[in-house]
Design a protein around this motif. Structure first.
Motif, mmCIF file in Angstrom:
data_model
loop_
_atom_site.group_PDB
_atom_site.id
_atom_site.type_symbol
_atom_site.label_atom_id
_atom_site.label_comp_id
_atom_site.label_asym_id
_atom_site.label_seq_id
_atom_site.Cartn_x
_atom_site.Cartn_y
_atom_site.Cartn_z
ATOM 1 N N VAL A 1 31.716 -1.595 -9.882
ATOM 2 C CA VAL A 1 32.479 -0.394 -9.226
ATOM 3 C C VAL A 1 31.303 -1.056 -7.483
ATOM 4 C CG1 VAL A 1 33.718 0.294 -11.216
ATOM 5 C CG2 VAL A 1 31.120 0.963 -10.242
ATOM 6 N N PHE A 2 32.439 -0.302 -6.844
ATOM 7 C CA PHE A 2 31.989 0.101 -5.679
ATOM 8 C C PHE A 2 31.323 2.143 -5.362
ATOM 9 C CE2 PHE A 2 33.925 -4.438 -4.779
ATOM 10 C CZ PHE A 2 32.880 -4.753 -3.645
ATOM 11 N N VAL A 3 30.414 2.219 -5.763
ATOM 12 C CA VAL A 3 29.609 3.214 -4.946
ATOM 13 C C VAL A 3 29.054 3.197 -3.330
ATOM 14 C CG1 VAL A 3 29.405 3.574 -7.374
ATOM 15 C CG2 VAL A 3 28.000 4.251 -5.871
ATOM 16 N N HIS A 4 29.155 4.534 -2.775
ATOM 17 C CA HIS A 4 27.859 4.642 -1.882
ATOM 18 C C HIS A 4 26.236 4.749 -2.153
ATOM 19 C CE1 HIS A 4 31.324 7.142 0.934
ATOM 20 N NE2 HIS A 4 30.542 6.162 1.533
ATOM 21 N N ALA A 5 25.995 4.382 -1.086
ATOM 22 C CA ALA A 5 24.433 3.874 -1.679
ATOM 23 C C ALA A 5 24.365 5.551 -2.284
ATOM 24 C CB ALA A 5 23.851 3.156 -0.695
ATOM 25 N N GLU A 6 23.690 6.460 -1.116
ATOM 26 C CA GLU A 6 23.735 7.760 -1.023
ATOM 27 C C GLU A 6 24.300 8.869 -1.955
ATOM 28 O OE1 GLU A 6 20.200 8.030 -0.310
ATOM 29 O OE2 GLU A 6 20.148 6.252 0.154
ATOM 30 N N PRO A 7 24.308 9.707 -2.032
ATOM 31 C CA PRO A 7 25.540 10.924 -2.342
ATOM 32 C C PRO A 7 26.715 11.361 -1.368
ATOM 33 C CG PRO A 7 22.956 11.823 -3.074
ATOM 34 C CD PRO A 7 22.845 10.469 -2.771
ATOM 35 N N CYS A 8 27.892 11.244 -1.720
ATOM 36 C CA CYS A 8 28.681 11.670 -0.362
ATOM 37 C C CYS A 8 29.737 13.035 -1.075
ATOM 38 C CB CYS A 8 29.478 9.976 -0.445
ATOM 39 S SG CYS A 8 30.811 10.065 -2.377
ATOM 40 N N GLU A 9 30.566 13.086 -0.057
ATOM 41 C CA GLU A 9 31.013 14.050 -0.226
ATOM 42 C C GLU A 9 31.691 14.516 -1.706
ATOM 43 O OE1 GLU A 9 33.779 11.316 1.628
ATOM 44 O OE2 GLU A 9 31.321 12.196 1.819
ATOM 45 N N GLY A 10 32.237 12.958 -1.630
ATOM 46 C CA GLY A 10 33.557 13.575 -3.563
ATOM 47 C C GLY A 10 34.834 12.920 -2.517
ATOM 48 N N PRO A 11 35.407 13.390 -4.192
ATOM 49 C CA PRO A 11 37.195 13.238 -3.613
ATOM 50 C C PRO A 11 37.444 14.035 -2.893
ATOM 51 C CG PRO A 11 36.714 13.450 -5.553
ATOM 52 C CD PRO A 11 35.101 12.983 -5.868
ATOM 53 N N GLU A 12 38.605 14.344 -2.483
ATOM 54 C CA GLU A 12 39.718 14.610 -1.553
ATOM 55 C C GLU A 12 40.857 15.042 -3.040
ATOM 56 O OE1 GLU A 12 40.288 16.556 0.630
ATOM 57 O OE2 GLU A 12 37.990 15.881 2.088
ATOM 58 N N PRO A 13 41.136 16.216 -3.349
ATOM 59 C CA PRO A 13 42.060 16.922 -4.343
ATOM 60 C C PRO A 13 42.743 16.241 -4.552
ATOM 61 C CG PRO A 13 41.291 18.965 -2.927
ATOM 62 C CD PRO A 13 40.275 17.528 -2.648
ATOM 63 N N GLY A 14 43.728 15.611 -5.781
ATOM 64 C CA GLY A 14 44.782 14.876 -5.697
ATOM 65 C C GLY A 14 44.686 13.267 -5.804
ATOM 66 N N TYR A 15 45.880 13.035 -5.744
ATOM 67 C CA TYR A 15 46.203 11.770 -6.558
ATOM 68 C C TYR A 15 45.572 10.511 -4.944
ATOM 69 C CZ TYR A 15 47.358 6.929 -8.023
ATOM 70 O OH TYR A 15 47.753 5.814 -8.271
ATOM 71 N N PRO A 16 44.923 9.649 -5.301
ATOM 72 C CA PRO A 16 43.961 8.988 -4.263
ATOM 73 C C PRO A 16 44.984 7.870 -4.373
ATOM 74 C CG PRO A 16 42.991 8.768 -6.385
ATOM 75 C CD PRO A 16 44.422 9.695 -7.108
ATOM 76 N N GLU A 17 45.273 8.408 -2.793
ATOM 77 C CA GLU A 17 46.421 6.723 -2.736
ATOM 78 C C GLU A 17 45.513 5.956 -2.463
ATOM 79 O OE1 GLU A 17 48.464 8.777 -0.134
ATOM 80 O OE2 GLU A 17 50.424 9.346 -1.538
ATOM 81 N N SER A 18 44.711 5.807 -1.644
ATOM 82 C CA SER A 18 43.383 4.629 -1.528
ATOM 83 C C SER A 18 43.450 3.442 -2.845
ATOM 84 C CB SER A 18 42.927 4.901 -0.306
ATOM 85 O OG SER A 18 42.138 5.696 -1.479
ATOM 86 N N MET A 19 43.287 4.301 -3.683
ATOM 87 C CA MET A 19 43.268 3.273 -4.807
ATOM 88 C C MET A 19 44.079 2.460 -5.515
ATOM 89 S SD MET A 19 39.436 4.098 -5.283
ATOM 90 C CE MET A 19 39.943 3.422 -3.839
ATOM 91 N N GLY A 20 45.091 2.942 -5.027
ATOM 92 C CA GLY A 20 46.216 1.860 -5.876
ATOM 93 C C GLY A 20 46.233 0.364 -4.763
ATOM 94 N N GLY A 21 47.078 -0.712 -4.899
ATOM 95 C CA GLY A 21 46.503 -1.577 -4.926
ATOM 96 C C GLY A 21 48.063 -2.944 -5.624
ATOM 97 N N PRO A 22 47.959 -3.780 -5.598
ATOM 98 C CA PRO A 22 49.252 -4.623 -5.395
ATOM 99 C C PRO A 22 49.358 -4.647 -6.577
ATOM 100 C CG PRO A 22 47.568 -5.860 -5.071
ATOM 101 C CD PRO A 22 46.828 -4.495 -4.029
ATOM 102 N N HIS A 23 48.208 -4.609 -7.575
ATOM 103 C CA HIS A 23 48.427 -4.302 -9.285
ATOM 104 C C HIS A 23 47.618 -3.695 -10.273
ATOM 105 C CE1 HIS A 23 50.876 -8.692 -8.798
ATOM 106 N NE2 HIS A 23 49.220 -8.457 -8.117
ATOM 107 N N ARG A 24 48.100 -2.753 -11.010
ATOM 108 C CA ARG A 24 47.246 -1.684 -11.266
ATOM 109 C C ARG A 24 47.807 -1.450 -12.610
ATOM 110 N NH1 ARG A 24 44.174 -3.033 -7.713
ATOM 111 N NH2 ARG A 24 43.491 -1.170 -6.124
ATOM 112 N N VAL A 25 46.792 -0.991 -13.518
ATOM 113 C CA VAL A 25 47.447 -1.122 -14.266
ATOM 114 C C VAL A 25 46.906 0.484 -14.715
ATOM 115 C CG1 VAL A 25 45.090 -1.746 -16.110
ATOM 116 C CG2 VAL A 25 47.481 -1.333 -17.040
ATOM 117 N N MET A 26 47.641 1.550 -15.781
ATOM 118 C CA MET A 26 47.041 2.957 -16.388
ATOM 119 C C MET A 26 46.948 2.488 -18.028
ATOM 120 S SD MET A 26 49.191 5.640 -14.516
ATOM 121 C CE MET A 26 48.929 6.164 -12.248
ATOM 122 N N ARG A 27 45.932 3.095 -18.318
ATOM 123 C CA ARG A 27 46.353 2.465 -19.922
ATOM 124 C C ARG A 27 45.375 4.570 -20.723
ATOM 125 N NH1 ARG A 27 41.353 -2.372 -19.835
ATOM 126 N NH2 ARG A 27 43.152 -3.227 -19.148
ATOM 127 N N ALA A 28 46.193 4.130 -21.609
ATOM 128 C CA ALA A 28 46.009 5.521 -22.496
ATOM 129 C C ALA A 28 45.334 6.005 -23.089
ATOM 130 C CB ALA A 28 47.624 6.476 -21.968
#
Length: 163
Positions: free
Chosen positions: A79-106
């Motif tokens: 996984v990629f992360v910022h090298a330094e602490p960041c502001e964290g995520p905005e609330p809600g579903y992160p559309e930018s994490m979408g991509g051509p092939h994703r799987v949701m595993r329960a």
């Protein structure tokens, strides 16, 4: 069913920036092109940002919190992360994490896998469609946590838990 989307927690990020879940030092990268999916803030990197590539075991971390035993379902991946602490995520579903092939595993409360759904790029980047699927998954009382993963690389994207 109400659920919350979760990035990697700040305390875990502090640990991963020193030694990742594979016991290695993280790789520091000057991301010249940008576009890397950052699991600390659930957005894509901007050109020129300094980021890190680390190994992360999301079910291991969740199991340590909950007492579950994922056994053979535990996965370790990049996984990629910022090298330094960041502001964290905005609330809600992160559309930018979408991509051509994703799987949701329960996963069940004991850490075993219960269900999985493939999503194409349109659905994985559409907050309404992806949130509807998450809601359907959490309608099953046997679902404790859901992970979104990239199919192409097997990477963990984010976690969803009951609110």
């Amino acid at each position: 069913m109400e659920f919350e989307i979760r990035a990697i927690e700040p305390a875990v990020l502090d640990q991963l920036r020193k030694t990742d879940d594979a016991g290695r030092e993280p790789r520091v990268i000057a991301d010249e092109e940008g576009g890397a999916p950052l699991r600390c803030c659930l957005r894509r990197s901007a050109p020129g940002e300094t980021i890190m590539l680390v190994s992360y075991a999301p079910l291991r971390r969740w199991a340590a919190e909950t007492g579950a035993d994922p056994g053979p379902y535990e996965e370790l991946g990049p996984v990629f992360v910022h090298a330094e602490p960041c502001e964290g995520p905005e609330p809600g579903y992160p559309e930018s994490m979408g991509g051509p092939h994703r799987v949701m595993r329960a996963y069940r409360p004991d850490g075993s896998i219960l269900d999985g759904h493939l999503l194409d790029g349109g659905r994985s980047a559409d907050a309404s469609a992806a949130s509807a699927l998450l809601g359907e998954l959490f309608d099953d009382p046997g679902v404790a946590v859901v992970h979104m993963r990239a199919v192409e690389f097997g990477c963990f994207m984010f976690e969803a838990r009951r609110a």
